[in-house]
Scaffold this active site. Structure first.
Site, mmCIF file in Angstrom:
data_model
loop_
_atom_site.group_PDB
_atom_site.id
_atom_site.type_symbol
_atom_site.label_atom_id
_atom_site.label_comp_id
_atom_site.label_asym_id
_atom_site.label_seq_id
_atom_site.Cartn_x
_atom_site.Cartn_y
_atom_site.Cartn_z
ATOM 1 N N LYS A 25 11.015 87.790 -93.034
ATOM 2 C CA LYS A 25 10.928 87.804 -91.569
ATOM 3 C C LYS A 25 11.170 86.413 -90.995
ATOM 4 O O LYS A 25 11.941 86.237 -90.041
ATOM 5 C CB LYS A 25 9.563 88.315 -91.135
ATOM 6 C CG LYS A 25 9.192 88.044 -89.675
ATOM 7 C CD LYS A 25 7.760 88.439 -89.401
ATOM 8 C CE LYS A 25 7.317 88.070 -87.996
ATOM 9 N NZ LYS A 25 7.093 86.616 -87.835
ATOM 10 N N ASN A 26 10.510 85.405 -91.554
ATOM 11 C CA ASN A 26 10.602 84.057 -90.997
ATOM 12 C C ASN A 26 11.900 83.343 -91.369
ATOM 13 O O ASN A 26 12.131 82.218 -90.933
ATOM 14 C CB ASN A 26 9.401 83.222 -91.444
ATOM 15 C CG ASN A 26 8.115 83.686 -90.799
ATOM 16 O OD1 ASN A 26 8.124 84.273 -89.715
ATOM 17 N ND2 ASN A 26 6.992 83.447 -91.463
ATOM 18 N N ARG A 95 7.470 85.185 -80.509
ATOM 19 C CA ARG A 95 7.483 83.725 -80.554
ATOM 20 C C ARG A 95 8.870 83.184 -80.888
ATOM 21 O O ARG A 95 9.318 82.188 -80.308
ATOM 22 C CB ARG A 95 6.474 83.250 -81.604
ATOM 23 C CG ARG A 95 6.461 81.749 -81.855
ATOM 24 C CD ARG A 95 5.897 81.004 -80.683
ATOM 25 N NE ARG A 95 5.945 79.559 -80.894
ATOM 26 C CZ ARG A 95 5.567 78.675 -79.996
ATOM 27 N NH1 ARG A 95 5.119 79.069 -78.825
ATOM 28 N NH2 ARG A 95 5.637 77.394 -80.240
ATOM 29 N N CYS A 119 1.903 86.355 -81.726
ATOM 30 C CA CYS A 119 0.491 86.488 -82.081
ATOM 31 C C CYS A 119 -0.338 85.388 -81.436
ATOM 32 O O CYS A 119 0.077 84.234 -81.387
ATOM 33 C CB CYS A 119 0.320 86.428 -83.604
ATOM 34 S SG CYS A 119 0.914 87.888 -84.479
ATOM 35 N N ARG A 124 0.539 76.833 -80.029
ATOM 36 C CA ARG A 124 1.807 76.497 -80.694
ATOM 37 C C ARG A 124 2.730 75.904 -79.632
ATOM 38 O O ARG A 124 3.646 76.539 -79.144
ATOM 39 C CB ARG A 124 2.408 77.758 -81.335
ATOM 40 C CG ARG A 124 1.562 78.274 -82.476
ATOM 41 C CD ARG A 124 2.242 79.358 -83.262
ATOM 42 N NE ARG A 124 2.139 80.651 -82.601
ATOM 43 C CZ ARG A 124 2.608 81.781 -83.119
ATOM 44 N NH1 ARG A 124 3.209 81.779 -84.282
ATOM 45 N NH2 ARG A 124 2.490 82.912 -82.461
ATOM 46 N N PRO A 125 2.444 74.653 -79.248
ATOM 47 C CA PRO A 125 3.157 74.054 -78.120
ATOM 48 C C PRO A 125 4.633 73.860 -78.399
ATOM 49 O O PRO A 125 5.074 73.757 -79.545
ATOM 50 C CB PRO A 125 2.440 72.709 -77.934
ATOM 51 C CG PRO A 125 1.856 72.398 -79.275
ATOM 52 C CD PRO A 125 1.481 73.719 -79.867
ATOM 53 N N MET A 126 5.390 73.784 -77.290
ATOM 54 C CA MET A 126 6.835 73.618 -77.371
ATOM 55 C C MET A 126 7.248 72.150 -77.297
ATOM 56 O O MET A 126 8.432 71.848 -77.319
ATOM 57 C CB MET A 126 7.484 74.382 -76.210
ATOM 58 C CG MET A 126 7.269 75.881 -76.263
ATOM 59 S SD MET A 126 8.230 76.627 -77.570
ATOM 60 C CE MET A 126 9.871 76.266 -76.984
ATOM 61 N N LEU A 128 7.313 69.566 -79.270
ATOM 62 C CA LEU A 128 8.150 68.972 -80.315
ATOM 63 C C LEU A 128 9.582 69.498 -80.241
ATOM 64 O O LEU A 128 10.532 68.756 -80.510
ATOM 65 C CB LEU A 128 7.548 69.233 -81.694
ATOM 66 C CG LEU A 128 6.196 68.571 -81.965
ATOM 67 C CD1 LEU A 128 5.722 68.888 -83.378
ATOM 68 C CD2 LEU A 128 6.281 67.056 -81.768
ATOM 69 N N ASP A 308 -0.270 81.648 -93.214
ATOM 70 C CA ASP A 308 0.022 83.074 -93.103
ATOM 71 C C ASP A 308 -0.599 83.904 -94.225
ATOM 72 O O ASP A 308 -0.582 85.137 -94.169
ATOM 73 C CB ASP A 308 1.540 83.312 -93.085
ATOM 74 C CG ASP A 308 2.139 83.090 -91.710
ATOM 75 O OD1 ASP A 308 1.383 82.835 -90.761
ATOM 76 O OD2 ASP A 308 3.383 83.164 -91.589
ATOM 77 N N ILE A 330 -4.039 74.579 -89.642
ATOM 78 C CA ILE A 330 -2.803 74.786 -88.884
ATOM 79 C C ILE A 330 -3.086 75.355 -87.496
ATOM 80 O O ILE A 330 -2.745 74.750 -86.481
ATOM 81 C CB ILE A 330 -1.842 75.708 -89.661
ATOM 82 C CG1 ILE A 330 -1.635 75.201 -91.087
ATOM 83 C CG2 ILE A 330 -0.502 75.792 -88.920
ATOM 84 C CD1 ILE A 330 -1.041 73.813 -91.192
ATOM 85 N N ARG A 400 5.409 94.318 -86.958
ATOM 86 C CA ARG A 400 6.207 93.137 -86.635
ATOM 87 C C ARG A 400 6.639 92.395 -87.892
ATOM 88 O O ARG A 400 7.650 91.695 -87.870
ATOM 89 C CB ARG A 400 5.411 92.176 -85.752
ATOM 90 C CG ARG A 400 5.178 92.644 -84.327
ATOM 91 C CD ARG A 400 4.488 91.565 -83.502
ATOM 92 N NE ARG A 400 5.157 90.288 -83.680
ATOM 93 C CZ ARG A 400 4.561 89.177 -84.093
ATOM 94 N NH1 ARG A 400 3.277 89.174 -84.391
ATOM 95 N NH2 ARG A 400 5.247 88.057 -84.225
#
Length: 421
Positions: A25-26, A95, A119, A124-126, A128, A308, A330, A400
């Site tokens: 998936k990732n 995401r 999720c 999980r900021p944008m 970076l 995960d 994390i 998902r």
């Protein structure tokens, strides 16, 4: 009239047999985004049938890209790209929708996307992502929940990430592929999915090296025009989940289509607990003992223990002999499954970013709710090991990231069914 789907899992069966792991998936999501950089058709093989993959397919089609998905093969023709804005309704569903930013900026010089969903496991900021794109010359406005960017022409840059973010590394890699000059990403993420993206882009004609290490070099090229077919790597988190499923049911399972090096951290902890694991090229054989001992885990970026897999290992350790400590480094909100595991009888105490788990003999089936993808997997594992029947609500999260999970568990002897109410 709306309906609700839920899983019914009756425990007590030792899983036995063999199972093949699906495409990652990732990995597939950034490959789909990366196909936007190409001027020629792309064929992806081993594509898993997941809600997130369908959402990314819908996102590409909303941009005008032609996509044909048959079985596990997806044909993508990005030459028809006409829109540079992902509809907010799609962005909020996943995401990984933010991964189109780098390719659209690199190929077309601009994009517009809403802040992504996914999720709710923590911040999980944008920042970076945007820091890297700005360093390459993009002018970005991120007010009012929407991100817009323009660049007359991206320029290579030397970028140091404050944290080895997977998504930021991928976005910068893709944007820099068509930039002028050379881009260096320092403190880059090292996950196997980064290596997979590098291999895919290089097949298309990019010039990238260093993926898998903490420094990646991208020498910009004018265009990507190679027509390619590419098979997606197997899913390491699904691999780990089936490894724990075999262990927690005291079973014996042969897991095919795996890359053992990608799950070394999980393998090491299971072996430390007393589980027998044999590796043979592209397969793993898991044989569980009658009882296993407690171990401590700290989640870390790859090659450390993956966040995960933290929920799945937590339910396994809930049945261990002794006391385990899991420290989540994390995501600060990734213990939402603890309350549901307590409902099944587990003894887990939270202390900040750590969970102290006192092993018990048995879990008890009850009604629980999956709050996110991996939490859902943990509850399924708990149900497989529990006495009586566990009813799991919120199964849309599982869909998902796990392809046909209940039918594949049934192949191993599990008593699992899905019902609509």
């Amino acid at each position: 009239m709306s309906w609700v789907e839920r899983l019914l899992v009756t425990g007590g069966t030792r899983l036995r047999g063999s199972i093949a792991i699906s495409g990652a998936k990732n990995a597939i999501l950034p490959l789909l985004a990366g196909s936007l950089l190409s001027e020629r058709p792309v064929v992806l093989e081993g594509v898993p049938s997941l809600i997130d993959v369908k959402t990314m397919k819908d996102a590409l089609e909303s941009l005008g890209v032609k996509v044909n998905w048959t079985g596990d093969t997806m044909q993508i023709d990005p030459s028809s790209l006409r829109s540079l804005e992902v509809p907010p309704t799609l962005a909020r569903r996943m995401r990984a929708s933010n991964l189109v930013m780098g390719p659209l900026l690199g190929r077309c010089g601009r994009f517009k996307v809403s802040y992504p969903g996914g999720c709710t496991i923590g911040s999980r900021p944008m920042d970076l992502h945007l820091k890297g794109l700005r360093a390459c010359g993009a002018v970005i406005d991120d007010d009012h929940g929407c991100i817009t960017a323009e660049a007359a022409g991206l320029q290579g840059a030397d970028i140091h990430l404050d944290f080895p973010s997977v998504g930021a590394t991928e976005n910068i890699m893709m944007a820099a592929t068509l930039a002028r000059g050379t881009t260096i990403i320092r403190n880059a993420a090292r996950e196997p999915e980064i290596v997979e993206l590098q291999n895919f882009l290089n097949k298309l004609g990019a010039r990238i090296r260093g993926a898998g290490m903490d420094t990646i070099r991208i020498d910009g090229v004018k265009k990507l025009n190679q027509e390619i077919a590419h098979r997606v790597i197997p899913d390491r988190i699904e691999t780990g989940t089936f490894m724990v499923a075999a262990a927690i049911t005291r079973g014996e399972v042969l897991i095919n289509n795996v890359i053992p090096e990608h799950v070394e951290a999980v393998t090491a902890k299971l072996r430390e607990a007393g589980v027998s694991i044999k590796e043979e090229d592209d397969r793993i054989i898991v044989t569980a003992p009658s009882n296993w001992k407690a171990v401590d885990i700290r989640t870390m970026p790859f090659p450390g223990f993956p966040t995960d897999m933290q929920p799945q290992m937590m339910v396994f350790l809930a049945l261990a002999q002794g006391t385990s400590i899991i420290t989540e480094n994390i995501f600060e909100n990734r213990f939402r499954h603890v309350g549901e595991l307590r409902r099944m009888g587990s003894q887990i105490r939270l202390e900040g970013r750590s969970a102290v788990i006192t092993g018990i003999k048995d879990l008890t089936g009850t009604v629980v709710e999956a709050t996110d993808l991996r939490a859902g997997a943990a509850l399924v594992l708990g149900g497989l090991a529990a006495e009586n029947t566990t009813i799991i609500e919120g199964v849309q999260h599982l869909d998902r990231g796990y392809e046909n999970l209940e039918s594949r568990l049934k192949m191993l002897g599990a008593q699992v069914s899905r019902e609509i109410i």
